[in-house]
Design an enzyme around this catalytic site. Sequence first.
Site, PDB file in Angstrom:
ATOM      1  N   GLY A   1      42.194  84.459  22.987  1.00 45.68           N
ATOM      2  CA  GLY A   1      42.163  83.225  23.797  1.00 45.68           C
ATOM      3  C   GLY A   1      40.959  83.565  24.973  1.00 45.68           C
ATOM      4  O   GLY A   1      39.869  84.363  24.608  1.00 45.68           O
TER       5      GLY A   1
ATOM      6  N   THR B   1      48.258  86.095  28.810  1.00 45.36           N
ATOM      7  CA  THR B   1      49.418  85.654  28.093  1.00 45.36           C
ATOM      8  C   THR B   1      49.024  86.093  26.536  1.00 45.36           C
ATOM      9  O   THR B   1      47.788  86.371  26.358  1.00 45.36           O
ATOM     10  CB  THR B   1      49.036  84.018  28.217  1.00 45.36           C
ATOM     11  OG1 THR B   1      47.817  83.764  27.957  1.00 45.36           O
ATOM     12  CG2 THR B   1      49.613  83.582  29.519  1.00 45.36           C
TER      13      THR B   1
ATOM     14  N   ASN C   1      48.600  84.648  23.183  1.00 47.09           N
ATOM     15  CA  ASN C   1      48.488  83.381  22.745  1.00 47.09           C
ATOM     16  C   ASN C   1      48.938  83.170  21.200  1.00 47.09           C
ATOM     17  O   ASN C   1      48.537  84.064  20.123  1.00 47.09           O
ATOM     18  CB  ASN C   1      46.998  82.997  22.977  1.00 47.09           C
ATOM     19  CG  ASN C   1      46.610  82.695  24.187  1.00 47.09           C
ATOM     20  OD1 ASN C   1      47.579  82.605  25.351  1.00 47.09           O
ATOM     21  ND2 ASN C   1      45.360  83.106  24.535  1.00 47.09           N
TER      22      ASN C   1
ATOM     23  N   GLU D   1      51.122  79.729  24.809  1.00 47.43           N
ATOM     24  CA  GLU D   1      50.661  80.988  25.514  1.00 47.43           C
ATOM     25  C   GLU D   1      52.086  81.478  26.275  1.00 47.43           C
ATOM     26  O   GLU D   1      52.618  80.834  27.103  1.00 47.43           O
ATOM     27  CB  GLU D   1      49.447  80.469  26.440  1.00 47.43           C
ATOM     28  CG  GLU D   1      48.509  79.857  25.980  1.00 47.43           C
ATOM     29  CD  GLU D   1      47.402  79.562  26.784  1.00 47.43           C
ATOM     30  OE1 GLU D   1      47.758  79.426  28.175  1.00 47.43           O
ATOM     31  OE2 GLU D   1      46.092  79.205  26.396  1.00 47.43           O
TER      32      GLU D   1
ATOM     33  N   ILE E   1      54.475  87.679  29.645  1.00 44.16           N
ATOM     34  CA  ILE E   1      55.902  88.436  29.422  1.00 44.16           C
ATOM     35  C   ILE E   1      55.917  89.071  30.673  1.00 44.16           C
ATOM     36  O   ILE E   1      55.186  89.771  31.171  1.00 44.16           O
ATOM     37  CB  ILE E   1      55.466  89.332  28.071  1.00 44.16           C
ATOM     38  CG1 ILE E   1      55.272  88.677  26.666  1.00 44.16           C
ATOM     39  CG2 ILE E   1      56.592  90.356  27.863  1.00 44.16           C
ATOM     40  CD1 ILE E   1      54.881  89.266  25.668  1.00 44.16           C
TER      41      ILE E   1
ATOM     42  N   TYR F   1      47.063  92.218  20.880  1.00 46.88           N
ATOM     43  CA  TYR F   1      46.428  91.280  20.076  1.00 46.88           C
ATOM     44  C   TYR F   1      46.510  91.698  18.502  1.00 46.88           C
ATOM     45  O   TYR F   1      46.550  92.881  18.122  1.00 46.88           O
ATOM     46  CB  TYR F   1      44.843  91.698  20.211  1.00 46.88           C
ATOM     47  CG  TYR F   1      44.287  90.635  21.412  1.00 46.88           C
ATOM     48  CD1 TYR F   1      44.662  89.328  21.770  1.00 46.88           C
ATOM     49  CD2 TYR F   1      43.687  91.533  22.581  1.00 46.88           C
ATOM     50  CE1 TYR F   1      44.112  88.485  22.548  1.00 46.88           C
ATOM     51  CE2 TYR F   1      43.406  90.786  23.690  1.00 46.88           C
ATOM     52  CZ  TYR F   1      43.655  89.191  23.702  1.00 46.88           C
ATOM     53  OH  TYR F   1      43.264  88.605  24.899  1.00 46.88           O
TER      54      TYR F   1
ATOM     55  N   ARG G   1      59.648  72.019  32.545  1.00 48.44           N
ATOM     56  CA  ARG G   1      58.790  71.019  33.243  1.00 48.44           C
ATOM     57  C   ARG G   1      57.789  70.412  32.240  1.00 48.44           C
ATOM     58  O   ARG G   1      57.526  71.637  31.339  1.00 48.44           O
ATOM     59  CB  ARG G   1      58.038  71.374  34.531  1.00 48.44           C
ATOM     60  CG  ARG G   1      57.124  72.286  34.587  1.00 48.44           C
ATOM     61  CD  ARG G   1      56.410  72.812  35.876  1.00 48.44           C
ATOM     62  NE  ARG G   1      55.262  73.868  35.501  1.00 48.44           N
ATOM     63  CZ  ARG G   1      53.943  73.655  35.278  1.00 48.44           C
ATOM     64  NH1 ARG G   1      53.547  72.304  34.737  1.00 48.44           N
ATOM     65  NH2 ARG G   1      53.144  74.681  35.118  1.00 48.44           N
TER      66      ARG G   1
ATOM     67  N   PHE H   1      46.272  70.230  37.372  1.00 52.85           N
ATOM     68  CA  PHE H   1      46.439  70.521  38.912  1.00 52.85           C
ATOM     69  C   PHE H   1      45.127  69.984  39.523  1.00 52.85           C
ATOM     70  O   PHE H   1      44.208  70.149  38.802  1.00 52.85           O
ATOM     71  CB  PHE H   1      47.058  71.929  39.064  1.00 52.85           C
ATOM     72  CG  PHE H   1      48.530  72.024  38.729  1.00 52.85           C
ATOM     73  CD1 PHE H   1      49.539  71.827  39.536  1.00 52.85           C
ATOM     74  CD2 PHE H   1      48.937  72.662  37.409  1.00 52.85           C
ATOM     75  CE1 PHE H   1      50.913  72.076  39.231  1.00 52.85           C
ATOM     76  CE2 PHE H   1      49.797  72.701  37.052  1.00 52.85           C
ATOM     77  CZ  PHE H   1      50.957  72.416  37.916  1.00 52.85           C
TER      78      PHE H   1
END
Length: 310
Positions: A195, A206, A208, A257, A260, A268, A281, A286
């Site tokens: 990513g 993350t 991905n 994404e 953990i 990877y 949500r 933002f």
Amino acid sequence: MRIISDYQFVTDTDRGATAAIGNFDGVHLGHRSVIEMARDAAPDAPLGVLTFDPHPRAYFAPKSAPFRLMSSAARASCLAGVGVEKLYQLPFNTALASLSPYDFAQKVLHDGLGLKHVVVGADFCFGEGRSGTAEDLRNYGAQLGFGVTVAPLMAQTEQTISSTAIRRALSDARPRDAAAMLGHWHRIEGPVIGGEQRGRELGYPTANMSIDGLHPPAFGVYAVIADVLEGPHQGRYHGVASMGVRPMFGENKPNLETFIFDFKGDLYGAPISIALVDYLRGEEKFDSLEALITQMDADSLRARAILAAL
């Protein structure tokens, strides 16, 4: 589990099975009921499933929106997990699609695969133009010498359990309703891909994953269970995941994404499986990175609480 992909070249050891027939996308409770009926119909025979790849819907409408609940590899893994010994995963192509219903029964089921007994759902259609019905198959089986059981459609309260109903639940941000019909959490499986490493810069690295070819659940943030399937970090973890196009950064290709919790290591290329447990949500843009980080902190706390209560 053995995977057989050509009905014209089947060894003697792969013949004589009892098999449930269908697409088995999601391997939901209705599918599992059909598989159990196949097991019970001939308990001394190997348990098989006959399915197709690509999905016939993708063959007839190749430009349709992605609809698969799981990849073929994930489906095979799930079927193995419920005790299937023989997976007859036949290529769905022009030759197969052009067979008449009787030819399908004779050339594929009887002469080719040598099935002892088959189980299909009451809505099963087969053969050229989907012109064959479950009752037709029952009649052909009687002529050709294999047993046929027609399974009734399975309902949960007032809703018939189906892959379509599960897709609708996922699109409506109802992963727990989807799980109730599946009999397991809905999962996205595949390798971790590279990513932009923005999450690492924000303090939220993350894993991905691509969702190409799969039905996209509602975009937004989920509490998830992450299973690392192979490698030095193999195991089960909790986390929080974002499904969508990352509007904060002007992206337009959806992916998944996953952050953990309490994990350190390089994933990877590792195969992982992400279970969508709860929808937290919707996807948002933002005003600042600080506002995004504050929301991610809140999402993580909420996800930890949800997952700890499982």
